[in-house]
Motif scaffolding. Sequence first.
Motif: not given
Length: 272
Positions: A255-256, A167-168, A206-208, A173-174
């Motif tokens: 990313a969002d 889990n990320s 995905a992530g800032e 979010t992977y």
Amino acid sequence: MSTSGEHGYPDTGHTRTHLPGGDPYGGAPRRTPRSSSRSLITVVGVVVLLIAAIAFANRDNSSSPNTPAKGPNQPAAAPTAASGHTPVPTKQNGIPANFPHTKQGAESAAANYAVALVSADILKPARRGEIVREVFVADQQATLTDRFNKAYNKQFLSNIGLDQNGNSAAGHTYVSRTAPLGTKPTAYSASAATVEVWCTGVFGTAGEDSTNPVTSDWFTMTLELRWENDDWKAAGFSQKDGPTPIPGDGKASSADQMATAVEEYGGFTYAR
């Protein structure tokens, strides 16, 4: 049995969930430098015109939009065309199952298994065993489970920003999603088949503040299949880069947007 992958095994740091094993095809995915905007606009314009011309040339002017599909005597499908057969109606643990005992059934099995093997779920210990049981022949399951477990160990998962359960971290979010573009059987009999699956996909986190942003990839997976217990199952696989097109000039999403797309857009069952 061949079980080689190209990136994503423990010592590389790449994030795509490629399959464990050696690295006969080199390092990171090859990237083609972008050309100028003017050149890209010209290329896109030519491609659009070509697509329009091909569509017009292939149009059946004798048929109305409401003409029913051709019957059992329709011509055989071209190598790149869909067969028109209905996808398999059942799934086991989320993976399509009970493929027809035909060449097209083997192609469908290969396409759907490629999606499962290069998915984010393969990194989750709780799902990995289920995937192996549904995809592979019985006499290879124990060996491959052990190899997957060793390849996707705690250290590897940590290196790509996942915990020991795959889990990320909060706010991330992977992503690892594959879309087959076509299949090609290179060998077929009633008991065995070899099928190449040309794929594209997106992978990364995905992530800032992600250090592994989501990007795209192109690869071909070759699956060796056996007819076992009234279904096609994989006995081995290998993977290589490409064929890869020239990158487009589209603007990268945030990313969002990527994380939302993965959660909101479901996958498909692939049928030849």
